[in-house]
Design a protein around this motif. Structure first.
Motif, PDB file in Angstrom:
ATOM      1  N   ASN A   1      10.093  -9.401  -4.500  1.00  0.00           N
ATOM      2  CA  ASN A   1       9.476  -8.913  -3.269  1.00  0.00           C
ATOM      3  C   ASN A   1       9.901  -7.518  -2.840  1.00  0.00           C
ATOM      4  N   THR A   2      10.862  -6.919  -3.517  1.00  0.00           N
ATOM      5  CA  THR A   2      11.340  -5.595  -3.105  1.00  0.00           C
ATOM      6  C   THR A   2      11.682  -4.733  -4.319  1.00  0.00           C
TER       7      THR A   2
ATOM      8  N   GLU B   1       8.909  -2.638   0.156  1.00  0.00           N
ATOM      9  CA  GLU B   1       8.619  -4.056   0.301  1.00  0.00           C
ATOM     10  C   GLU B   1       7.490  -4.513  -0.604  1.00  0.00           C
TER      11      GLU B   1
ATOM     12  N   ASN C   1       3.347  -8.051  -2.833  1.00  0.00           N
ATOM     13  CA  ASN C   1       4.062  -7.876  -1.571  1.00  0.00           C
ATOM     14  C   ASN C   1       4.284  -9.235  -0.911  1.00  0.00           C
ATOM     15  N   THR C   2       4.924  -9.241   0.237  1.00  0.00           N
ATOM     16  CA  THR C   2       5.253 -10.507   0.903  1.00  0.00           C
ATOM     17  C   THR C   2       4.018 -11.228   1.427  1.00  0.00           C
TER      18      THR C   2
END
Length: 196
Positions: free
Chosen positions: A10-11, A34, A56-57
């Motif tokens: 995620n990062t 992010e 991404n999230t």
């Protein structure tokens, strides 16, 4: 570019060489991104940057490059819609090469049996297929003695990537050109002949 780039799901973190004696690298705190890596084998060096399948999230995936410390989409809305419809993208694998001054990024989706090719000089995507199979044969790339070599995912053969060759392992390559509709003042335009 002299930085250590660390990907998670995620990062993305960027670390720089500070020259410290106890540990040479230090995280650049202001450069966290992010977006993460949706498929580990989709990451490759491309056009003086890195290209990869990013997530991404919020859960969507895109094909992207890193521009400095920014994730920049290279997939179109249409391609992103297609990729997000795949049952699985975690097995995606990619490679890149330069062909006639065109930086090319090929990403294969084995679970879906589909392949896509991006040309950075034209910003265009193409779907690739090989004869009886729906995805392209090329799985890996190497520049060996200044000759572009690709490995066949199905049988392990090694081929030379050559723009003057119109076969895949002896089978003819079929090309399909699809153009956009041409309108003039909201009316269709007839074309009497096309020269390609």
């Amino acid at each position: 570019h002299g930085e250590l780039v660390l990907f998670s799901n995620n990062t993305i973190e960027f670390w720089a060489n500070t020259g410290a004696t106890d540990f040479t690298y230090s995280r650049i705190a202001s450069a966290n991104v992010e977006w993460g890596l949706a498929a580990p084998w989709s990451l490759c060096k491309f056009n003086d940057s890195l290209a990869f399948l990013a997530r991404n999230t919020l859960g969507e995936v895109i094909v992207a490059t890193l521009q400095n410390h920014t994730v920049t989409p290279i997939s179109t809305y249409d391609l992103s819609f297609i990729i997000n419809g795949y049952a699985s993208v975690t097995d995606a694998a990619s490679f890149s090469y330069l062909l006639g001054q065109h930086p090319m990024y090929q990403i294969n989706f084995p679970s879906q049996s589909e392949s896509w090719l991006y040309d950075a000089s034209t910003n265009l995507w193409s779907q690739l297929q090989s004869n009886a199979i729906t995805r392209h044969r090329a799985e890996m790339f190497s520049n060996f003695l200044n000759t572009k070599k690709v490995g066949d995912f199905a049988n392990g053969n090694i081929y030379t990537l050559d723009t003057a060759n119109y076969t895949d392992n002896g089978s003819p390559v079929t090309f399909q050109l699809v153009g956009k509709h041409i309108f003039k003042e909201h009316k269709r335009v007839s074309v009497s002949r096309v020269e390609i």
